[in-house]
Design a protein around this motif. Sequence first.
Motif, PDB file in Angstrom:
ATOM      1  N   GLU A  35      28.752  17.971  39.711  1.00 44.30           N
ATOM      2  CA  GLU A  35      29.679  18.700  38.850  1.00 44.30           C
ATOM      3  C   GLU A  35      31.068  18.533  39.411  1.00 44.30           C
ATOM      4  OE1 GLU A  35      28.374  22.763  38.686  1.00 44.30           O
ATOM      5  OE2 GLU A  35      26.996  22.358  37.053  1.00 44.30           O
ATOM      6  N   LEU A  36      32.026  18.440  38.512  1.00 46.40           N
ATOM      7  CA  LEU A  36      33.413  18.296  38.917  1.00 46.40           C
ATOM      8  C   LEU A  36      34.186  19.495  38.390  1.00 46.40           C
ATOM      9  CD1 LEU A  36      35.696  16.530  40.159  1.00 46.40           C
ATOM     10  CD2 LEU A  36      35.907  15.446  37.924  1.00 46.40           C
ATOM     11  N   THR A  37      34.462  20.447  39.276  1.00 47.04           N
ATOM     12  CA  THR A  37      35.269  21.601  38.901  1.00 47.04           C
ATOM     13  C   THR A  37      36.722  21.168  38.985  1.00 47.04           C
ATOM     14  OG1 THR A  37      33.675  23.214  39.708  1.00 47.04           O
ATOM     15  CG2 THR A  37      35.954  23.952  39.519  1.00 47.04           C
ATOM     16  N   THR A  38      37.411  21.224  37.854  1.00 43.15           N
ATOM     17  CA  THR A  38      38.797  20.766  37.833  1.00 43.15           C
ATOM     18  C   THR A  38      39.800  21.892  37.625  1.00 43.15           C
ATOM     19  OG1 THR A  38      38.560  20.205  35.491  1.00 43.15           O
ATOM     20  CG2 THR A  38      38.230  18.431  37.086  1.00 43.15           C
ATOM     21  N   MET A  39      39.328  23.038  37.185  1.00 44.60           N
ATOM     22  CA  MET A  39      40.213  24.183  36.999  1.00 44.60           C
ATOM     23  C   MET A  39      39.484  25.447  37.417  1.00 44.60           C
ATOM     24  SD  MET A  39      43.244  23.719  35.761  1.00 44.60           S
ATOM     25  CE  MET A  39      43.835  22.061  35.946  1.00 44.60           C
ATOM     26  N   LYS A  40      40.250  26.361  37.997  1.00 48.48           N
ATOM     27  CA  LYS A  40      39.723  27.676  38.341  1.00 48.48           C
ATOM     28  C   LYS A  40      40.642  28.717  37.720  1.00 48.48           C
ATOM     29  CE  LYS A  40      37.695  26.343  42.743  1.00 48.48           C
ATOM     30  NZ  LYS A  40      37.691  26.580  44.192  1.00 48.48           N
ATOM     31  N   ILE A 102      32.547  25.732  30.991  1.00 48.24           N
ATOM     32  CA  ILE A 102      32.527  26.671  32.110  1.00 48.24           C
ATOM     33  C   ILE A 102      31.305  26.326  32.947  1.00 48.24           C
ATOM     34  CG2 ILE A 102      32.183  29.081  32.761  1.00 48.24           C
ATOM     35  CD1 ILE A 102      33.861  29.853  30.309  1.00 48.24           C
ATOM     36  N   LEU A 103      31.549  26.049  34.219  1.00 46.86           N
ATOM     37  CA  LEU A 103      30.474  25.664  35.132  1.00 46.86           C
ATOM     38  C   LEU A 103      29.927  26.855  35.914  1.00 46.86           C
ATOM     39  CD1 LEU A 103      32.076  22.399  36.557  1.00 46.86           C
ATOM     40  CD2 LEU A 103      30.299  22.574  34.796  1.00 46.86           C
ATOM     41  N   ALA A 104      30.793  27.823  36.210  1.00 47.93           N
ATOM     42  CA  ALA A 104      30.364  28.988  36.989  1.00 47.93           C
ATOM     43  C   ALA A 104      31.341  30.138  36.758  1.00 47.93           C
ATOM     44  CB  ALA A 104      30.306  28.643  38.475  1.00 47.93           C
ATOM     45  N   HIS A 105      30.833  31.329  36.943  1.00 50.43           N
ATOM     46  CA  HIS A 105      31.655  32.537  36.855  1.00 50.43           C
ATOM     47  C   HIS A 105      31.202  33.444  37.988  1.00 50.43           C
ATOM     48  CE1 HIS A 105      33.410  35.951  34.148  1.00 50.43           C
ATOM     49  NE2 HIS A 105      33.728  36.084  35.421  1.00 50.43           N
ATOM     50  N   GLN A 106      32.092  33.643  38.939  1.00 50.74           N
ATOM     51  CA  GLN A 106      31.737  34.433  40.115  1.00 50.74           C
ATOM     52  C   GLN A 106      32.607  35.682  40.184  1.00 50.74           C
ATOM     53  OE1 GLN A 106      32.707  31.236  42.760  1.00 50.74           O
ATOM     54  NE2 GLN A 106      30.557  30.820  43.194  1.00 50.74           N
ATOM     55  N   VAL A 107      31.945  36.817  40.284  1.00 43.22           N
ATOM     56  CA  VAL A 107      32.636  38.088  40.518  1.00 43.22           C
ATOM     57  C   VAL A 107      32.594  38.319  42.022  1.00 43.22           C
ATOM     58  CG1 VAL A 107      32.538  40.575  40.161  1.00 43.22           C
ATOM     59  CG2 VAL A 107      32.063  39.025  38.254  1.00 43.22           C
ATOM     60  N   ASN A 108      33.725  38.640  42.602  1.00 41.03           N
ATOM     61  CA  ASN A 108      33.806  38.899  44.037  1.00 41.03           C
ATOM     62  C   ASN A 108      33.317  40.326  44.298  1.00 41.03           C
ATOM     63  OD1 ASN A 108      34.452  39.333  46.683  1.00 41.03           O
ATOM     64  ND2 ASN A 108      36.595  38.707  46.501  1.00 41.03           N
ATOM     65  N   ASP A 109      32.089  40.439  44.756  1.00 46.37           N
ATOM     66  CA  ASP A 109      31.483  41.756  45.000  1.00 46.37           C
ATOM     67  C   ASP A 109      32.261  42.573  46.027  1.00 46.37           C
ATOM     68  OD1 ASP A 109      29.434  41.256  43.178  1.00 46.37           O
ATOM     69  OD2 ASP A 109      28.132  40.394  44.711  1.00 46.37           O
ATOM     70  N   ASP A 110      32.884  41.900  46.984  1.00 50.10           N
ATOM     71  CA  ASP A 110      33.663  42.604  48.017  1.00 50.10           C
ATOM     72  C   ASP A 110      34.938  43.233  47.451  1.00 50.10           C
ATOM     73  OD1 ASP A 110      31.783  41.877  49.888  1.00 50.10           O
ATOM     74  OD2 ASP A 110      32.900  40.095  50.535  1.00 50.10           O
ATOM     75  N   SER A 111      35.363  42.787  46.276  1.00 53.06           N
ATOM     76  CA  SER A 111      36.601  43.308  45.697  1.00 53.06           C
ATOM     77  C   SER A 111      36.381  44.552  44.837  1.00 53.06           C
ATOM     78  CB  SER A 111      37.272  42.227  44.836  1.00 53.06           C
ATOM     79  OG  SER A 111      36.520  42.010  43.644  1.00 53.06           O
ATOM     80  N   LEU A 112      35.140  44.889  44.573  1.00 53.28           N
ATOM     81  CA  LEU A 112      34.814  46.016  43.695  1.00 53.28           C
ATOM     82  C   LEU A 112      35.323  47.322  44.295  1.00 53.28           C
ATOM     83  CD1 LEU A 112      33.280  46.942  41.143  1.00 53.28           C
ATOM     84  CD2 LEU A 112      31.289  47.256  42.613  1.00 53.28           C
TER      85      LEU A 112
END
Length: 185
Positions: A35-40, A102-112
């Motif tokens: 997979e090539l992630t090109t934008m975040k 959209i290849l992935a969607h990550q919620v930062n659990d530490d930021s909650l």
Amino acid sequence: MAGSLGFGPFSSIFPQDVTSKDMELLKTRLEESQELTTMKYHYTNMAHFEKQKAIENWKIPFTESEFIYSYTGVIHAGIDLKEIKLDSKDKQVIVTIPKAKILAHQVNDDSLKIIDEDRSFINPFKLSDITDFQAELNAQMEADALGNGLLTEAQEYSKVQVKNLFFDMIRSINPDIELKIEVAK
């Protein structure tokens, strides 16, 4: 040699002195990436969840539970390199890349961070309340990212990155070969 490594259509455009090592390198670079992630798309979101028991349209007093929280996340967009198609025509290599997604969607659990919380012992939160709410929020954030042009930018940058990935390698094999990048329809 090229045909033995899965480059059958290219065997006529690659000169015979190309080594198996050259072909293996090209094939390996593509397969390793996958997979090539090109934008975040980085975001911060604040959300309010509320539930209250009711009979018909009448809300039952003292059954309200709610919370407000904030969190950060990142949505990755790009292309699946396994879907790339290679073709040749005359002295041209045509690389057809898939549409960006959209290849992935990550919620930062530490930021909650819970900002405000009010629970009713009569109507407590269930785990399914929170997971369903987070799924709705994720879908909303993805829709916002798409509305802000995430996939358009990812598609354009994917073309550039795939060209960079192949250009030097193809030039080193045969400098007379032209590289063309297309997007699948």
